[in-house]
Scaffold this motif. Structure first.
Motif, mmCIF file in Angstrom:
data_model
loop_
_atom_site.group_PDB
_atom_site.id
_atom_site.type_symbol
_atom_site.label_atom_id
_atom_site.label_comp_id
_atom_site.label_asym_id
_atom_site.label_seq_id
_atom_site.Cartn_x
_atom_site.Cartn_y
_atom_site.Cartn_z
ATOM 1 N N HIS A 66 -1.628 88.858 61.273
ATOM 2 C CA HIS A 66 -0.468 88.816 62.166
ATOM 3 C C HIS A 66 -0.414 87.439 62.816
ATOM 4 O O HIS A 66 -1.122 87.163 63.793
ATOM 5 N N ALA A 67 0.427 86.581 62.252
ATOM 6 C CA ALA A 67 0.453 85.171 62.652
ATOM 7 C C ALA A 67 0.749 84.988 64.130
ATOM 8 O O ALA A 67 0.191 84.093 64.779
ATOM 9 N N MET A 99 3.836 76.702 61.806
ATOM 10 C CA MET A 99 3.779 78.170 61.725
ATOM 11 C C MET A 99 4.883 78.742 62.617
ATOM 12 O O MET A 99 4.713 78.848 63.836
ATOM 13 N N PRO A 100 6.020 79.085 62.029
ATOM 14 C CA PRO A 100 7.189 79.475 62.821
ATOM 15 C C PRO A 100 7.107 80.849 63.474
ATOM 16 O O PRO A 100 7.994 81.215 64.245
ATOM 17 N N LEU A 121 -4.707 80.747 69.440
ATOM 18 C CA LEU A 121 -4.856 79.314 69.209
ATOM 19 C C LEU A 121 -4.213 78.492 70.319
ATOM 20 O O LEU A 121 -4.727 77.431 70.703
ATOM 21 N N ALA A 122 -3.085 78.979 70.864
ATOM 22 C CA ALA A 122 -2.417 78.259 71.947
ATOM 23 C C ALA A 122 -3.340 78.130 73.151
ATOM 24 O O ALA A 122 -3.422 77.058 73.788
ATOM 25 N N ASP A 123 -4.054 79.192 73.478
ATOM 26 C CA ASP A 123 -4.968 79.128 74.625
ATOM 27 C C ASP A 123 -6.170 78.245 74.324
ATOM 28 O O ASP A 123 -6.626 77.489 75.194
ATOM 29 N N ILE A 124 -6.688 78.325 73.112
ATOM 30 C CA ILE A 124 -7.826 77.479 72.736
ATOM 31 C C ILE A 124 -7.439 75.999 72.821
ATOM 32 O O ILE A 124 -8.196 75.178 73.352
#
Length: 432
Positions: A245-246, A424-425, A253-256
């Motif tokens: 689930h992208a 990654m849209p 990933l945004a938080d990392i």
């Protein structure tokens, strides 16, 4: 819907959407979730424990330093809780998907309360043992790791989907306020009542949480539980679910990206000593730098009505991470203490928005049988990211200077986040 008064404790279903907010108050904090009695009980207990937990968070390193006189031991004690937190947060997420979450919350909150009592007992007895403190800290973090995924995953069963951002904003605001008020209260109380009593206050506060959880409706799994779902197989299944689930993967990933590349707190002492000490003094400057991000986050929570109704949750995450990176860059380039504090407060506000919508995505995009495991991974990311940032920024600050390290990290946040959004849209397209 208040089912907690029933002796049968029926299974909680997803609540119906509530009435819209009055137009004149849409800029202020969105308090619609507090109309839900079950959520209101859970949130109210957080007000007490947010401050109480910070008393223990101050007392443990203070006691370690009093015993050893060494900051290195303080750092080692902090790391003693990291591995149990990671392991038990991942395991706790799998358990939260396989049993009644209310029951799990009762067990883990009771465990945390008992641990606080043990902290008090060792301090009152004057043991003076760092080893005992580290064992108790590891035990406390293990219970907290088991507790956090169940607590977060339960919110989606207590409020409707359109109120999830508001519920996350309410919870985050309370926690950030506790991070400001708790240490200030601890500093004022230690000379008056002593260190041991801080642990006792935290234990009493946790009794309020246990009672509030007891009053919740039952929260059993909504679907049949697969064999082995509470063990390693269940944990691995959660990671496979994320990889498939992208939008969930990108929310992590945004938080990392934001925390690992852009959290500058390890360099606050150096900035306070070398850049902002005059004319206010190093101690005052350091206190302001540490307080600025939580203050910005609290301000964002108080005005959460301005963004909690947004439908494009993916764009809210992307935009807030970019603003975080730009604000961190501005902090790194600031020559004035008050300008630096303003940029950090802006970063805190952006982090609040990011946290609200990342949390909403995890609760709405994941199915109920996976929400616990998603929150377990979320707990690990939130706890581990800043610690990795401390190592990275500390090394970069020593090698290239604090300004270059912080400003460069902020720019990297912006570049990497925009690159992920372009490549990654799924996150750009996500809306509710």
């Amino acid at each position: 819907m208040d089912t907690s008064e029933s002796n049968a404790r029926p299974r909680a279903q997803d609540p119906e959407p509530g009435p819209p907010r009055p137009r004149g108050r849409r800029w202020a904090m969105d308090t619609r979730p507090l109309r839900r009695p079950a959520y209101r009980r859970l949130w109210s207990s957080t007000i007490v424990t947010a401050v109480g937990s910070q008393l223990t968070a101050v007392a443990v390193p203070k006691q370690v330093y009093d015993i050893t006189g060494s900051s290195a031991w303080v750092g080692a004690a902090s790391l003693a809780g990291l591995l149990p937190l990671i392991v038990f947060a991942l395991w706790g997420g799998a358990i939260a998907d396989s049993m009644d979450r209310r029951k799990l919350l009762l067990i883990t909150n009771s465990g945390i309360a008992v641990t606080s009592l043990l902290f008090w007992a060792q301090a009152a007895a004057g043991l003076g043992s760092v080893a005992v403190l580290m064992v108790l800290l590891a035990l406390q973090q293990a219970f907290w790791g088991l507790n956090a995924p169940a607590r977060s995953a339960s919110v989606a069963r207590l409020v409707p989907a359109d109120e999830l951002p508001a519920a996350n904003a309410l919870g985050s605001t309370v926690m950030q306020t506790g991070q400001i008020a708790g240490p200030l209260l601890a500093g004022a109380l230690i000379p008056v009542i002593g260190l041991a009593e801080l642990y006792l206050i935290d234990a009493v506060a946790l009794c309020v949480t246990v009672w509030a959880v007891y009053r919740l409706p039952a929260l059993p799994p909504l679907t049949a539980v697969k064999a082995g779902s509470a063990g390693l197989r269940g944990i691995l299944e959660g990671f496979r679910y994320i990889s498939g689930h992208a939008v969930l993967l990108l929310s992590f990933l945004a938080d990392i990206v934001a925390m690992v590349l852009g959290m500058p707190r390890a360099l606050f002492p150096q900035f306070a000593a070398e850049t902002f000490a005059a004319p206010y003094g190093e101690g005052f400057a350091l206190g302001l730098l540490f307080a600025a991000i939580p203050l910005g986050a609290v301000a964002g929570g108080l005005f959460s009505g301005t963004f909690s109704r947004a439908r494009r949750h993916g764009w809210m995450v992307i935009g807030s991470v970019v603003v975080w990176g730009l604000a961190v860059t501005g902090f790194g380039l600031s020559g004035s203490l008050w300008l630096a504090v303003a940029f950090l407060a802006l970063a805190g506000l952006a982090d609040m928005v990011s946290m609200v919508f990342r949390g909403a995505i995890l609760l709405s995009a994941a199915t109920d049988e996976m929400r616990g495991r998603m929150q377990g991974v979320f707990t690990v990311v939130v706890a581990g990211g800043p610690r990795l940032a401390d190592v990275l920024h500390g090394a970069a600050g020593s090698a290239y200077g604090p300004r270059t390290a912080v400003a460069g990290g902020g720019i990297l946040v912006v570049v990497v986040m925009l690159a992920l959004a372009a490549a990654m849209p799924a996150l750009r397209r996500y809306r509710v």
